[in-house]
Design a protein around this motif. Structure first.
Motif, PDB file in Angstrom:
ATOM      1  N   MET A  14      -3.072   2.376  -4.492  1.00 19.35           N
ATOM      2  CA  MET A  14      -3.879   2.719  -4.123  1.00 19.35           C
ATOM      3  C   MET A  14      -5.086   0.974  -3.566  1.00 19.35           C
ATOM      4  O   MET A  14      -5.931   1.115  -2.281  1.00 19.35           O
ATOM      5  N   LEU A  33      -5.962  -2.734   3.355  1.00 23.16           N
ATOM      6  CA  LEU A  33      -7.441  -3.011   4.970  1.00 23.16           C
ATOM      7  C   LEU A  33      -7.855  -3.356   4.881  1.00 23.16           C
ATOM      8  O   LEU A  33      -8.774  -4.282   6.024  1.00 23.16           O
ATOM      9  N   PRO A  82      -1.517   5.999 -11.470  1.00 22.60           N
ATOM     10  CA  PRO A  82      -2.420   6.470 -10.630  1.00 22.60           C
ATOM     11  C   PRO A  82      -3.087   5.585 -10.095  1.00 22.60           C
ATOM     12  O   PRO A  82      -4.233   5.361 -10.510  1.00 22.60           O
ATOM     13  N   PRO A 125       0.865  -1.506   0.032  1.00 23.64           N
ATOM     14  CA  PRO A 125      -0.188  -0.160   0.104  1.00 23.64           C
ATOM     15  C   PRO A 125       0.804   1.247  -0.007  1.00 23.64           C
ATOM     16  O   PRO A 125       2.267   1.288   0.347  1.00 23.64           O
ATOM     17  N   GLY A 126      -0.137   2.435  -0.172  1.00 24.67           N
ATOM     18  CA  GLY A 126       0.627   3.991  -0.424  1.00 24.67           C
ATOM     19  C   GLY A 126       2.390   3.751  -0.639  1.00 24.67           C
ATOM     20  O   GLY A 126       2.563   3.619  -1.711  1.00 24.67           O
ATOM     21  N   ARG A 127       3.068   4.167  -0.113  1.00 23.68           N
ATOM     22  CA  ARG A 127       4.077   4.650  -0.332  1.00 23.68           C
ATOM     23  C   ARG A 127       5.261   3.758   0.003  1.00 23.68           C
ATOM     24  O   ARG A 127       6.536   3.357  -0.686  1.00 23.68           O
ATOM     25  N   PHE A 128       4.877   2.460   0.292  1.00 23.95           N
ATOM     26  CA  PHE A 128       5.581   1.168  -0.067  1.00 23.95           C
ATOM     27  C   PHE A 128       5.300   0.565  -1.289  1.00 23.95           C
ATOM     28  O   PHE A 128       5.962  -0.192  -1.788  1.00 23.95           O
ATOM     29  N   THR A 187      -3.446  -0.402  -1.385  1.00 23.45           N
ATOM     30  CA  THR A 187      -4.236   0.430  -0.079  1.00 23.45           C
ATOM     31  C   THR A 187      -5.711  -0.434   0.327  1.00 23.45           C
ATOM     32  O   THR A 187      -5.920  -0.750   1.597  1.00 23.45           O
ATOM     33  N   VAL A 188      -6.053  -0.050  -0.327  1.00 16.65           N
ATOM     34  CA  VAL A 188      -7.472  -1.255  -0.022  1.00 16.65           C
ATOM     35  C   VAL A 188      -7.371  -2.491   0.535  1.00 16.65           C
ATOM     36  O   VAL A 188      -8.197  -3.130   1.488  1.00 16.65           O
TER      37      VAL A 188
END
Lengths: 552, 211, 128, 355
Positions: free
Chosen positions: B144, B151, B140, B128-131, B147-148
């Motif tokens: 995300m 989570l 883009p 996720p994200g910056r990883f 991330t979702v």
């Protein structure tokens, strides 16, 4: 000046009852341990009273610090960082530690079972758990405060909250745990209302305070989890950087605002609905009248609970929300106003041809009506979309929600406290000092917040540490009012505490009220009732006082 | 049934009202769980609408067969826990306990499969994200999706673990014969929690694996 | 055990039947997802199958078939609230001024030049 | 009438036709609110006085509402509120739909300043130049956190959300200077994130724009009336912008708050004790040295964590930042002087004194 029981015709159930029950819930068991492990809903209510009052005091200190800082346009007593932290803590403490838990926690716990003739709430252990969740959440948040505290504002808007270097996570986690406590309380009340009503109390005969608590509980159960997940996401983002709200990674900060206000707008009704319910009880008792439009008042509570969920977008009118959504949320916000209007009109009609005793609790009722009326009307004005663009994030909004929360909730809280104090502790307080305190609070409140409406009109944005000099005079007025308000709170505190030691026994029903909760003794025995009361009439039915309609 | 009467708390008139209250309380709790996940589903829905092709591409990176296997595992565990409740009502406590143990075992299988998937994602940089550092898909919204994904499956996994803890406690109680006959409320409520975990997965599976 | 409760809780056969149905639906949704038969309807069809599956679980595994009343109301209310939360958030994002959404596949080419263009975005046209 | 109501309600001046329209709605809504408030409050007070308890045990009638009561209670306010909405919503829609011929200005908020950019033209900080009588569309975004672009005189507010553009528009009536606030909380400098809208005669604006296109730097310096007379103020202003640009504010506060590095407030000519003994006077030389070789003399109590800016900041810009630090005095309320302020000075707190 204490109400003399002899001059008020006792309700039938009171005849022959002792003036003060010597062996009651307060002293049936002794020792600190018996309090810490109690499953008695009344003792839990008293514990909430102590805890939330302490929170109110703490939040009040923060408020005074803020007002002193704003006394002059430049720096006055603290740095900008300290100011930002102080207003964050003021918001967090007042909302999560006082407003949301106070009335359901204290009076809901204490009186909901008494009002439906039950011996306890459905899940006493969960009830005790909610106290400990409150304490845990408060402790975590306090840890964060001691280590500097967050500077995000209680709204935790991203990306500010995910990038700030201050201690945000303990505050978020604390609010999360407090939310769990709130859910447990709400769940408990709903189940209690559904399963533990005494014979004779149908849904349409419940006291209106119970209806208000029921509606509140629905909001607590359904809205709080969304806050939970939102705060959790912010905490995860703050600590790990998952990017869920991070615009640089395709995230949407406005999504946070949607999810946050999905909880936090209904949370306003978590705060005000129980106060409305308490006011309904107090008003009927002191007007000695049945509540005008029982059904309308009961259903408007449910209406507020449901429609209140779908107005959250009015916090986002200037956030870049679409015009379509703004229209939908604008209309729905108007409908919430209708339900509040129904209540106000019915309360007013209840006074008609009553026999109105102007005692301390009733002064708070009048104050509450004024504040709610003005706060509510300005709320509708705020929902008028074009006006909101000018007022959004200014002192107008600050004044509006303080009218609802301080004016509404705190006045409701004080009305309930002064009305039920004799029942909870069996002692009556000094009527003279009670009235002095109520008057000081009413005046101080107006002096504090009416100037803030005008500041908002002038265009002063909220959360300003320093301000252009043209805002100066009104800020001085507001600070002066705040000190009167603070004095009023101290008078109330002293009056009530002194009554515990010096107050005369109040008797089972000092106000001559026909609310169901007055059918037991003062203070109530451990099992609530010595003999199970019967409920042949509606709550607040004073019809038998009529010469022509005697008997019951 | 005197044994059952002792389970009635002093403020309830009888056992039936008490079980009704317990069940209603549990449903309210499950409603809070639905709304808790509802927040994540909202995030999912919004980002899927904003980044449709990124989500489609990223969804290819997770193995459908693993998700399907886990779906079967969870559905089966739901069956075993339902049967445990059934046999507990018939006071066949040992059988109920064994079925609960089987459910816990299936829970471990689920977590094992999930661990294999997570390990794969960590190796490949599907994070996720910056990883996020997977070179094969740089559009883009790709990060995300993960991330979702993390989570949702992470929160669901936490619920699986909590559910297994609850079921362990129930299995011990069932083995000792604490429940049975008319008093099976704890097993019923524990089972409902486990079914909810299954329920959430029924939606996570198509949303994450099949788009 | 009274005859009435025995009647309310049917035998293990019902549980097994539901389990088999759930397995069949899982197989169906996987097959449809793999083969892309449904095309652009893929997501709605998959979600419809998920709704059917969850209805089975709720009604029979979680006994909502037998214990209706307030319990059903609680679940229905929760679902309605989730649906409205999702619906209104999506409606907002879908009906906005296009540049007011985060830069997405659809709006990136509209991004104007000038300051504040998000990192990695190559701006093109000035006006949408 | 307009002027009377405006003053009674403490509203700021009206910079556009839209502002006047919003104010008319405002007067209507507030009057209705007052009528409703006074009506209900007077009824309550009348009932309290008329039906006050005169004797204990007074009988009261039981009164139940008829359906017509509740219908009136619902219908009355509903009609009123829907009228408000019906007037207010179209106005909002108007604010959200800029006219086709509007001039675009890009607005970017960042901690804690406003940056304005004209397509094909100059960038400018804090001062937004627009022509009178022409519609201007603002495309608003943010570099860091959410800000909110607020011009009270135009009854206009729009959040600046990072990573995307929000749009709004206005058309100023006449030349003048108006306040710009940040209305969304954004940290330490939130209340100092002030800007000025400079409305110019269209011809003057065009001339300014031509000049600005030729030489952005000159225009930025010339746009303020007192710039020529006070070059130091312009330099300090540039320094403030540069300090934000280079990220100095991440570690140094400008309001006296202790942060990762020493606060810049009152730093100039302060005697600082050094890590490892000795003191230094923070004059121009020391300030410059600290930027170029931060490890040389570290103020006591702070960690030597500052990176060197040697070769990263050109000489003139270093001078500008030092000039900015020199203006930061306790007696200045705002962290930076705003030339040609739209605000009245605080008595006894004249920030120009430090120039």
């Amino acid at each position: 000046m204490s109400p003399s029981p002899a001059s008020i015709p006792p309700a039938p159930a009171d005849a022959g009852a002792p003036l003060y029950l010597e062996r009651n819930y307060l002293n049936a068991r002794r020792g600190l341990w018996s309090w810490l492990t109690t499953l008695d809903h009344k003792r839990i209510g008293v514990m909430y009273l102590v805890l939330t009052s302490a929170a109110l005091f703490l939040g009040g200190i923060f408020a005074m610090l803020l007002r002193i800082e704003l006394l002059t346009p430049g720096p006055t007593i603290m740095s900008a960082l300290a100011y930002n932290r102080t207003f964050t803590l003021h918001g967090v403490v007042m909302i999560f530690l006082f407003m949301i838990p106070a009335i359901p926690g204290i009076f809901g716990n204490f009186f909901l079972p008494l009002m439906i003739g039950a011996r306890d709430v459905a899940f006493p252990r969960l009830n005790l758990l909610s106290v400990y969740l409150y304490l845990t959440g408060a402790a975590i948040a306090l840890y964060g405060m001691i280590h500097g505290g967050a500077d995000t504002g209680w709204t935790f808007y991203t990306p500010y909250s995910t990038t700030t270097v201050t201690m945000v996570w303990p505050i978020l986690l604390g609010a999360f745990v407090l939310g769990m406590g709130s859910i447990v309380t709400g769940l408990n009340f709903i189940v209690t209302v559904h399963t533990l009503r005494a014979p004779g109390i149908g849904f349409m005969r419940m006291p209106l305070f119970v209806w208000a608590l029921y509606a509140t509980s629905i909001i607590q159960v359904l809205a709080t989890p969304v806050l939970g997940i939102t705060l959790l996401l912010v905490a995860v983002e703050n600590v790990f950087g998952f990017g869920i709200f991070d615009p640089a990674r395709g995230g949407d900060p406005v999504l946070f605002q949607h999810m946050f206000w999905f909880y936090s707008h209904p949370a306003v009704y978590i705060m005000i609905l129980p106060a409305m319910g308490a006011i309904t009880e107090v008003l009927s008792a002191f007007a000695r009248k049945n509540t005008f439009g029982y059904r309308a008042v009961a259903f408007s509570s449910l209406g507020i609970a449901f429609v209140g969920f779908f107005t959250w977008g009015h916090h986002l009118f200037t956030s870049g929300q679409s015009t379509v959504d703004a229209g939908i949320f604008g209309v729905l916000s108007m409908f919430v106003g209708i339900f509040t209007a129904i209540k106000i009109f019915n309360w007013t009609a209840t006074l008609y041809r009553g026999s109105i005793a102007i005692r301390t609790p009733f002064i708070y009722v009048i104050a509450f009506l004024f504040f709610l009326l003005f706060g509510g009307m300005t709320g509708i004005a705020l929902a008028t979309v074009a006006l909101d663009v000018h007022w959004q994030d200014t002192y107008f909004v600050v004044a509006h929600f303080h009218f609802i929360m301080v004016g509404g909730t705190v006045a409701g809280f004080l009305a309930a406290l002064t009305y039920w104090w004799p029942k909870m502790f069996g002692k009556s307080y000094s009527e003279r000092w009670g009235i002095v305190g109520a008057t000081l609070i009413f005046l101080g409140f107006n002096f504090t917040f009416i100037p803030q409406f005008l500041l908002g009109n002038e265009g002063m944005p909220r959360r300003y540490y320093s301000y252009p000099v043209r805002f100066w005079p009104l800020n001085v007025a507001s600070t002066a009012g705040a000190s009167v308000l603070a004095l009023g709170f101290l008078v109330v505190l002293a009056t009530l505490l002194l009554s515990l030691k010096y107050g005369k026994p109040a008797g089972p029903n000092p106000w001559g009220s026909r609310g169901y909760e007055w059918k037991t003794l003062s203070p109530p025995p451990e099992g609530n009732f010595l003999t199970q009361p019967t409920y042949p009439r509606m709550p607040h039915d004073y019809d038998d006082l009529n010469p022509g309609r005697g008997g019951h | 049934m005197p044994a059952a009467e002792s389970h009635v708390a002093h403020h309830f008139p009888d056992l039936e009202v008490q079980s009704h209250a317990a069940r209603l309380g549990m449903w309210l709790f499950l409603a809070t769980e639905v709304l808790l996940f509802g927040g994540l589903f909202t995030a999912y829905a919004l980002y899927r609408m904003l980044y449709p092709s990124a989500f489609h591409g990223a969804s290819r990176l997770i193995e459908t067969s693993m998700g399907a296997l886990n779906t079967v595992v969870l559905i089966t565990s739901s069956l075993t826990v339902a049967l445990a409740f059934h046999y507990s009502r018939q006071s066949r406590n040992r059988l109920a306990a064994l079925l609960l143990v089987a459910t816990i075992g299936l829970g471990f299988v689920f977590l094992g499969v999930k661990a294999v998937e997570y390990a794969h994602h960590f190796r490949e940089g599907h994070l996720p994200g910056r990883f996020y550092r997977y070179a094969g898909l740089q559009v883009p919204g790709a990060s995300m999706f993960f991330t979702v994904y993390f989570l949702m499956t992470g929160l669901h996994g936490i619920h699986v673990i909590i559910g297994m803890g609850v079921l362990t406690w129930l299995a011990v109680g069932a083995w000792r014969g604490s429940y049975g006959g008319d008093y099976t409320t704890p097993i019923e409520l524990g089972g409902m929690y486990w079914h909810l975990v299954d329920l959430i997965w029924i939606f996570l599976f198509p949303l994450l694996y099949l788009i | 055990m009274s005859a009435e409760t025995e009647h309310k809780h049917a035998g293990p056969g019902r549980y097994v039947a539901v389990w088999i149905a759930l397995l069949l639906f899982t197989a169906l949704t996987v097959a449809l997802g793999r083969s892309h038969l449904a095309g652009s309807w893929g997501l709605p069809v998959a979600l419809a199958i998920a709704v059917v599956k969850s209805t089975l679980v709720v009604l029979f595994f979680m006994h909502l078939w037998d214990h209706g009343g307030a319990n059903r109301l609680v679940l229905a209310t929760a679902l309605v609230f989730v649906a409205l939360l999702i619906g209104l958030v999506l409606l907002d994002s879908a009906t906005r001024f296009p540049l007011a959404d985060p830069p997405t596949e659809a709006t990136m080419r509209l991004m104007p030049p000038g300051p504040g263009a998000p990192p990695g975005v190559e701006p093109a046209a000035a006006r949408p | 009438m307009n002027e009377l109501m405006r003053r009674m309600l403490f509203l700021p001046e009206q910079g556009s036709a839209y502002a006047r329209q919003v104010d008319r709605l405002h007067y209507f809504v507030i009057s209705m609110t007052m009528v409703g408030f006074v009506g209900v409050a007077a009824t309550v007070l009348w009932f309290v006085i008329r039906y006050r308890r005169r004797a204990e045990g007074e009988p009261t009638p039981t009164i139940e509402p008829r359906p017509i009561h509740e219908v009136l209670f619902v219908g009355g306010p509903l009609a009123l509120f829907l009228v408000w909405f019906a007037i207010g919503y179209p106005l909002y829609v108007r604010l959200q739909t800029p006219p086709r011929d509007a001039m675009d200005v890009y607005v970017m908020g960042k901690k804690w300043m406003w940056k304005f950019a004209y397509p094909g033209g100059p960038n400018d900080m804090d001062d937004l130049h627009v022509p009178a009588g022409r519609p201007v569309r603002l495309l608003i975004t943010s570099r860091d956190v959410i800000h909110s672009f607020y011009m009270p005189a135009f009854r206009l507010k729009q959040d600046a959300v990072p990573g995307r553009y929000a749009e709004t528009w206005f058309q100023a009536d006449k030349p003048g200077r108006y306040e710009i606030f940040c209305a969304e909380y954004c940290g330490l400098g939130h209340s100092a994130m002030l800007g000025t809208l400079v409305v110019m005669e269209p011809e003057k604006f065009d001339a300014w724009m031509t000049e600005a296109r030729r030489s952005p730097a000159v225009a930025a310096a010339q746009d303020t009336p007192d710039a020529a007379a006070n070059p130091v103020a312009t330099l300090a202003r540039q320094g403030r912008n540069l300090a934000v640009e280079y990220g100095c504010m991440k570690c140094h506060s400008v309001d006296g708050t202790r942060h990762i590095g020493p606060s810049w407030l009152d730093l100039y000519l302060r005697k600082e004790p050094l890590e490892g003994g000795g003191t230094v006077v923070a004059d121009e030389g020391y300030l410059t040295e600290s930027m170029m070789d931060p490890g040389a003399k570290v103020v006591k109590g702070f960690a030597p964590v500052m990176p060197t800016f040697q070769g990263r900041i050109p000489g003139p810009e270093v001078a500008a930042i030092v000039e900015f630090i020199k203006t930061l005095r306790t007696d200045a309320v705002h962290p930076a002087p705003t030339p040609g302020r739209a605000y009245e000075p605080v008595p006894g707190f004249d920030p120009t004194r430090s120039r």
